[in-house]
Design an enzyme around this catalytic site. Sequence first.
Site, PDB file in Angstrom:
ATOM      1  CG  HIS A 158      -1.961  -1.023   1.241  1.00  0.00           C
ATOM      2  ND1 HIS A 158      -2.808  -1.233   0.177  1.00  0.00           N
ATOM      3  CD2 HIS A 158      -2.294  -1.955   2.174  1.00  0.00           C
ATOM      4  CE1 HIS A 158      -3.614  -2.249   0.471  1.00  0.00           C
ATOM      5  NE2 HIS A 158      -3.325  -2.708   1.671  1.00  0.00           N
ATOM      6  CG  ASP A 198      -2.580  -8.230   0.819  1.00  0.00           C
ATOM      7  OD1 ASP A 198      -1.870  -8.446   1.806  1.00  0.00           O
ATOM      8  OD2 ASP A 198      -3.642  -7.559   0.864  1.00  0.00           O
ATOM      9  CG  HIS A 200      -6.314  -5.272   1.729  1.00  0.00           C
ATOM     10  ND1 HIS A 200      -5.726  -6.111   2.652  1.00  0.00           N
ATOM     11  CD2 HIS A 200      -7.475  -4.849   2.283  1.00  0.00           C
ATOM     12  CE1 HIS A 200      -6.494  -6.188   3.731  1.00  0.00           C
ATOM     13  NE2 HIS A 200      -7.565  -5.440   3.533  1.00  0.00           N
ATOM     14  CG  ASP A 291      -4.594  -9.905   3.396  1.00  0.00           C
ATOM     15  OD1 ASP A 291      -4.321 -10.403   2.284  1.00  0.00           O
ATOM     16  OD2 ASP A 291      -4.345  -8.720   3.685  1.00  0.00           O
TER      17      ASP A 291
HETATM   18  C1  X5A Z   1      -1.041  -5.029   3.994  1.00  0.00           C
HETATM   19  C2  X5A Z   1      -2.477  -5.072   4.338  1.00  0.00           C
HETATM   20  C3  X5A Z   1      -4.411  -3.873   5.097  1.00  0.00           C
HETATM   21  C4  X5A Z   1      -4.814  -2.517   5.555  1.00  0.00           C
HETATM   22  C5  X5A Z   1      -6.237  -2.512   6.029  1.00  0.00           C
HETATM   23  C6  X5A Z   1      -6.591  -1.194   6.640  1.00  0.00           C
HETATM   24  N1  X5A Z   1      -3.026  -3.919   4.720  1.00  0.00           N
HETATM   25  N2  X5A Z   1      -7.937  -1.178   7.125  1.00  0.00           N
HETATM   26  O1  X5A Z   1      -3.087  -6.124   4.326  1.00  0.00           O
HETATM   27 ZN    ZN Z   2      -3.918  -7.025   2.744  1.00  0.00          ZN
END
Ligand code: X5A
Ligand code: ZN
Length: 653
Positions: A158, A198, A200, A291
């Site tokens: 991110h 991931d 996200h 995740d």
């Molecule tokens: C690296 C990662 C997740 C951030 C979530 C914030 N970040 N709500 O999995």
């Molecule tokens: Zn993530």
Amino acid sequence: MATTGESSGNNYGDCDGKVGGKIQRKVGLVYDETMCKHDTPNGEDHPECPDRIRVIWDKLQLAGVSQRCVVLGGSKAEDKHLQLVHTKDHVKLVKSLSTKQKDYRRNRIASQLNSIYLNGGSSEAAYLAAGSVVEVAEKVAEGELDSGFAIVRPPGHHAEADEAMGFCLFNNVAVAASYLLNERPDLGIKKILIVDWDVHHGNGTQKMFWKDPRVLFFSVHRHEYGGFYPAGDDGYYSMVGEGTGEGFNINVPWEHGRCGDADYLAAWDHILIPVAKEFNPDIILLSAGFDAAIRDPLGGCRVTPYGYSVMLKKLMDFAQGKIAMALEGGYNLDSIAKSSLACVQTLLEDKAIQGSSEAYPFESSWRVIQAVRKRLSAYWPSLADELSWKLIDQKTPTPSILISSSDSETEDEANEILDQMSKLSIENHQVDTAPTSWRADLAKVDIWYASYGSNMWKPRFLCYIQGGQAEGMRKACVGSMDKSPPKEIVWETFPNRLFFGRESTVTWGVGGVAFTNPLATPDDQTHMCLYRITLEQFNDVLSQENALNVDSETPLFDLAALQLVESKGSIPLEAASSGWYGNVVCLGKESDVPILTMTCTVSAVEKFKSGEIPLRPPAKSYANTLIRGLVEGGRFSETEAEAYIDTAASKPL
Ligand code: X5A
Ligand code: ZN
């Protein structure tokens, strides 16, 4: 700074690099306890916790796997390498978070960032995380290692050029990619495939290589039409890169959670693998968050260790197996340890990980995969063909998690996939007995669902029952498990106040959300369209209104709740407390059937009154939908409807 603990060593293999007569692949692992020092400043719990990398390391040791790998200590990234993708100011900021500084200053910096905490160990951990990924990538590129896994934190994908976010400080994988391309021409790495699995979207990595055709960035993630972190349109499949980098950015944006092995492998087989063949990378860097794993508390997806091992195995056919994996997210300690182990065993070319499942991809996943193929087919000819209907007919109906088994006539492409899927199994499979018993009970009870917002327009309401996307909606609904239409529709007026608040919704975009005051205010009037549906269907509407899954094991609103709301008039719902419509109100009865509506809580009304939550007039398209409902439902003429919405939108509370 190598403090990897007692059992590490630079040995690999038990007999001259051979195991069972087979040449053992040289797999590198980086683990450095120093990265555990990055933690919350006051010991509060946080999903991105130091134990994440400890449990992975412990698991690899206990399984006797780390002993067969080349174990490396971490190494710190150099500023000039970090500055290949980050601004000088950003590097300076992270460097300045040294132990000498007071917590309050770090807390102030963190509070200005999105989803970031900082402590005295953050800077060193961030430098180690980035440096360790560079180290593994370099050794794999050189051929000193066949592949490797950097077990690092904080994660990286991110992090943007000038901004830490989403638990990420430096973009570890992007630094490594840029290092290979720009600092090590001697290694001959000219094309890099970055795979980001991931859950996200890897927004930082995407931006850093947006115009760079040397890096093909592929991210598969839960997107929910921009509702899932990091939110917005960046993770959509329309984002394909720009300039000479156009076509070298591929997003696979799942419409919902719940995606598992079948969905991910379908994205592999029908997008990533054909593109990887055409791109022919010199090395693969893997942003390996875990995740999307089954039981992850943030992701809500269902990838099993077996699923990860198959995805990885398929990537090992490229770049002569040169793969550098870097840990990103992953917040269920048990799931990330098991998934990591399966991946390292795969890199070692151990016996294949066992598993099987009869799951098919969701219908929505096929829709996404087809849309991605279409959008990118101009750049990747292998994506140009339409998928055969026989293939995409093999699907799990979207809301249902009932898994059908294959009875295959093995003759075409479709069955190839089916066979593959039937070999999958979900480890520790929680039996998903789809329509659970609560549904049968609640299906016997009728209620009136009273709507005062966009649901007054019947085609919109029917999306919550039958699934789909009515005109003006930006997002499709999964519908109720019981798709039978409402038994009756009537209109009524209640002495409550209609008003509008909040910024925007996933469905309608910017513009207000309608609420009705849960308490009666005799001078006001809210006109409502009442649909007679079952209590089961009401639960599914409630879930969808609050962006919760309809396949929950327990109802949001059961018979006891019904009794309670009939006596108390209004009850807040625990499970929907963070949603917008987390309060069920009983407005009375009609032919002895209770009339229920859903709105905000009484305390939220107070916040609207005080201005703590701003009132917000509806956007044009949303207002028009309400007006359309009132007109087509026969409640009002167009002028009357407009005046009614106008008043509700402009009168102070
Ligand atoms: C690296 C990662 C997740 C951030 C979530 C914030 N970040 N709500 O999995
Ligand atoms: Zn993530």
